[in-house]
Design a protein around this motif. Structure first.
Motif, PDB file in Angstrom:
ATOM      1  N   MET A  80     -98.201 -11.000 -64.181  1.00  0.00           N
ATOM      2  CA  MET A  80     -97.939 -12.442 -64.234  1.00  0.00           C
ATOM      3  C   MET A  80     -96.490 -12.755 -64.608  1.00  0.00           C
ATOM      4  O   MET A  80     -95.998 -13.848 -64.341  1.00  0.00           O
ATOM      5  N   MET A  81     -95.800 -11.804 -65.231  1.00  0.00           N
ATOM      6  CA  MET A  81     -94.394 -12.030 -65.560  1.00  0.00           C
ATOM      7  C   MET A  81     -93.537 -12.202 -64.316  1.00  0.00           C
ATOM      8  O   MET A  81     -92.499 -12.878 -64.355  1.00  0.00           O
ATOM      9  N   LEU A  82     -93.952 -11.584 -63.209  1.00  0.00           N
ATOM     10  CA  LEU A  82     -93.156 -11.608 -61.981  1.00  0.00           C
ATOM     11  C   LEU A  82     -93.922 -12.142 -60.781  1.00  0.00           C
ATOM     12  O   LEU A  82     -93.379 -12.170 -59.681  1.00  0.00           O
ATOM     13  N   ALA A  83     -95.177 -12.548 -60.967  1.00  0.00           N
ATOM     14  CA  ALA A  83     -95.986 -13.022 -59.845  1.00  0.00           C
ATOM     15  C   ALA A  83     -95.387 -14.294 -59.253  1.00  0.00           C
ATOM     16  O   ALA A  83     -94.916 -15.166 -59.985  1.00  0.00           O
ATOM     17  N   PRO A  84     -95.382 -14.432 -57.935  1.00  0.00           N
ATOM     18  CA  PRO A  84     -94.811 -15.642 -57.302  1.00  0.00           C
ATOM     19  C   PRO A  84     -95.534 -16.901 -57.755  1.00  0.00           C
ATOM     20  O   PRO A  84     -96.749 -16.944 -57.844  1.00  0.00           O
ATOM     21  N   SER A 142     -98.444  -1.755 -68.864  1.00  0.00           N
ATOM     22  CA  SER A 142     -97.416  -2.780 -68.656  1.00  0.00           C
ATOM     23  C   SER A 142     -96.531  -2.438 -67.465  1.00  0.00           C
ATOM     24  O   SER A 142     -96.202  -3.314 -66.654  1.00  0.00           O
ATOM     25  N   VAL A 143     -96.173  -1.163 -67.322  1.00  0.00           N
ATOM     26  CA  VAL A 143     -95.331  -0.750 -66.198  1.00  0.00           C
ATOM     27  C   VAL A 143     -96.072  -0.935 -64.875  1.00  0.00           C
ATOM     28  O   VAL A 143     -95.495  -1.396 -63.877  1.00  0.00           O
ATOM     29  N   VAL A 144     -97.352  -0.584 -64.836  1.00  0.00           N
ATOM     30  CA  VAL A 144     -98.135  -0.760 -63.606  1.00  0.00           C
ATOM     31  C   VAL A 144     -98.213  -2.234 -63.222  1.00  0.00           C
ATOM     32  O   VAL A 144     -98.034  -2.613 -62.061  1.00  0.00           O
ATOM     33  N   GLY A 145     -98.484  -3.114 -64.198  1.00  0.00           N
ATOM     34  CA  GLY A 145     -98.546  -4.540 -63.908  1.00  0.00           C
ATOM     35  C   GLY A 145     -97.214  -5.104 -63.448  1.00  0.00           C
ATOM     36  O   GLY A 145     -97.155  -5.899 -62.502  1.00  0.00           O
ATOM     37  N   ILE A 146     -96.128  -4.690 -64.097  1.00  0.00           N
ATOM     38  CA  ILE A 146     -94.800  -5.147 -63.681  1.00  0.00           C
ATOM     39  C   ILE A 146     -94.474  -4.659 -62.277  1.00  0.00           C
ATOM     40  O   ILE A 146     -93.878  -5.388 -61.474  1.00  0.00           O
ATOM     41  N   LEU A 147     -94.889  -3.433 -61.942  1.00  0.00           N
ATOM     42  CA  LEU A 147     -94.627  -2.914 -60.605  1.00  0.00           C
ATOM     43  C   LEU A 147     -95.353  -3.742 -59.549  1.00  0.00           C
ATOM     44  O   LEU A 147     -94.763  -4.079 -58.510  1.00  0.00           O
ATOM     45  N   GLY A 189     -96.378  -6.915 -59.794  1.00  0.00           N
ATOM     46  CA  GLY A 189     -95.736  -8.215 -59.727  1.00  0.00           C
ATOM     47  C   GLY A 189     -94.380  -8.164 -59.051  1.00  0.00           C
ATOM     48  O   GLY A 189     -94.017  -9.073 -58.294  1.00  0.00           O
ATOM     49  N   LEU A 190     -93.617  -7.101 -59.297  1.00  0.00           N
ATOM     50  CA  LEU A 190     -92.295  -6.968 -58.685  1.00  0.00           C
ATOM     51  C   LEU A 190     -92.404  -6.769 -57.184  1.00  0.00           C
ATOM     52  O   LEU A 190     -91.613  -7.336 -56.412  1.00  0.00           O
ATOM     53  N   MET A 191     -93.385  -5.988 -56.738  1.00  0.00           N
ATOM     54  CA  MET A 191     -93.556  -5.781 -55.299  1.00  0.00           C
ATOM     55  C   MET A 191     -93.989  -7.074 -54.611  1.00  0.00           C
ATOM     56  O   MET A 191     -93.550  -7.371 -53.496  1.00  0.00           O
ATOM     57  N   ALA A 192     -94.845  -7.859 -55.273  1.00  0.00           N
ATOM     58  CA  ALA A 192     -95.209  -9.165 -54.715  1.00  0.00           C
ATOM     59  C   ALA A 192     -93.993 -10.085 -54.687  1.00  0.00           C
ATOM     60  O   ALA A 192     -93.806 -10.874 -53.740  1.00  0.00           O
ATOM     61  N   ARG A 193     -93.159  -9.995 -55.704  1.00  0.00           N
ATOM     62  CA  ARG A 193     -91.954 -10.823 -55.770  1.00  0.00           C
ATOM     63  C   ARG A 193     -90.967 -10.462 -54.670  1.00  0.00           C
ATOM     64  O   ARG A 193     -90.202 -11.320 -54.210  1.00  0.00           O
ATOM     65  N   CYS A 194     -90.963  -9.211 -54.240  1.00  0.00           N
ATOM     66  CA  CYS A 194     -90.033  -8.775 -53.192  1.00  0.00           C
ATOM     67  C   CYS A 194     -90.243  -9.548 -51.897  1.00  0.00           C
ATOM     68  O   CYS A 194     -89.291  -9.808 -51.160  1.00  0.00           O
ATOM     69  N   THR A 204     -92.455  -0.772 -50.235  1.00  0.00           N
ATOM     70  CA  THR A 204     -92.596  -2.230 -50.195  1.00  0.00           C
ATOM     71  C   THR A 204     -91.259  -2.900 -49.953  1.00  0.00           C
ATOM     72  O   THR A 204     -91.165  -3.886 -49.209  1.00  0.00           O
ATOM     73  N   LEU A 205     -90.202  -2.372 -50.568  1.00  0.00           N
ATOM     74  CA  LEU A 205     -88.872  -2.950 -50.376  1.00  0.00           C
ATOM     75  C   LEU A 205     -88.434  -2.829 -48.924  1.00  0.00           C
ATOM     76  O   LEU A 205     -87.871  -3.773 -48.354  1.00  0.00           O
ATOM     77  N   GLY A 206     -88.687  -1.685 -48.304  1.00  0.00           N
ATOM     78  CA  GLY A 206     -88.340  -1.529 -46.896  1.00  0.00           C
ATOM     79  C   GLY A 206     -89.123  -2.477 -46.007  1.00  0.00           C
ATOM     80  O   GLY A 206     -88.575  -3.066 -45.064  1.00  0.00           O
ATOM     81  N   GLU A 207     -90.404  -2.661 -46.310  1.00  0.00           N
ATOM     82  CA  GLU A 207     -91.226  -3.581 -45.529  1.00  0.00           C
ATOM     83  C   GLU A 207     -90.738  -5.022 -45.655  1.00  0.00           C
ATOM     84  O   GLU A 207     -90.693  -5.763 -44.660  1.00  0.00           O
TER      85      GLU A 207
END
Length: 253
Positions: free
Chosen positions: A23-27, A78-83, A85-90, A175-178
């Motif tokens: 949720m820290m990084l979710a769109p 925490s790292v899994v959740g941030i990952l 959220g970050l991929m969704a944010r990408c 995910t970043l490449g996609e």
């Protein structure tokens, strides 16, 4: 306090760590327009909603880990959740990047917009696109799919699983490449439009050197860019939402 009750409390805390990190990084939810206490309450509510479904899985994972290692699971979750959220944010960063590129192609780069999702001022097209995409995501219920991806993440990255740097980097880079391929696909029509317009203006400037073609045709270039955006808007947003939905249906990995 019994050992069973203690394990349940630890399991709920670990579930909150994964959900809170996402949720820290979710769109949408991570927007600075949403107060921090509201985001905290949202994370707590989601934890309470998903706990009946995932509590048994978490307790099973805790049973495989010695108690002295439970503290380290806070960092793991925490790292899994941030990952996630970050991929969704990408996806949304790629959308904003393509919208900023579009602003440059149609001559709107010098006009500041009103920031809604970010703290920095962006282009007007980026503001329009980011606001519309967030509204579409919530209207289509894709925020619920993100919660399903969080629940399914315990299959790919269980509580007792080993979290390696190679796994994190591999998933993030894929995910970043996609997402950046998606950004190129979204901005491609306007890139072609910008190339054609600039070539035409360059040729016109060669034949009529006494006229400043750039300043004389700025309004027409903007109008053409807006007409192109109007014509492809539905397909343009459908391309983004389909890509985001397919990523979510894969479980976020």
């Amino acid at each position: 306090m019994s050992s069973e009750l203690e394990a349940q409390i630890i399991a709920l805390c670990l579930l909150f760590c994964r959900i809170g990190g996402c949720m820290m990084l979710a769109p949408g939810i991570s927007s600075q327009r949403v107060p921090i206490n509201i985001r905290l309450f949202i994370a707590l509510a989601i934890t309470a909603a998903l706990s009946p479904l995932l509590l048994d899985v978490l307790l099973e994972g805790l049973g495989k880990i010695p108690q002295h290692a439970w503290i380290g699971l806070i960092f793991h979750e925490s790292v899994v959740g941030i990952l996630i959220g970050l991929m969704a944010r990408c996806f949304f960063l790629a959308l904003q990047f393509s919208a900023t590129a579009i602003s440059n192609f149609i001559g709107l780069s010098g006009i500041p917009g009103i920031p809604l999702e970010e703290a920095d001022t962006g282009s007007p097209v980026a503001t329009l696109v980011s606001s519309a995409s967030i509204a579409i995501i919530f209207a289509m219920g894709l925020h619920v799919e993100l919660l399903k991806a969080l629940a399914d993440s315990y299959i790919v990255l269980p509580l007792a699983g080993v979290l390696t740097a190679q796994m994190l980097v591999t998933n993030f880079l894929r995910t970043l490449g996609e997402t950046w391929v998606l950004a190129l696909r979204l901005s491609a029509p306007f890139l072609l439009y910008g190339v054609i317009v600039n070539v035409a203006l360059g040729m016109g400037n060669r034949f009529a050197q006494q006229i400043s073609m750039y300043y004389a045709t700025t309004g027409a270039v903007m109008l053409g860019g807006f007409l192109l955006l109007y014509l492809i808007w539905v397909d343009w947003m459908a391309m983004f939402t389909d890509s985001y939905r397919s990523w979510l249906l894969q479980g976020g990995f």
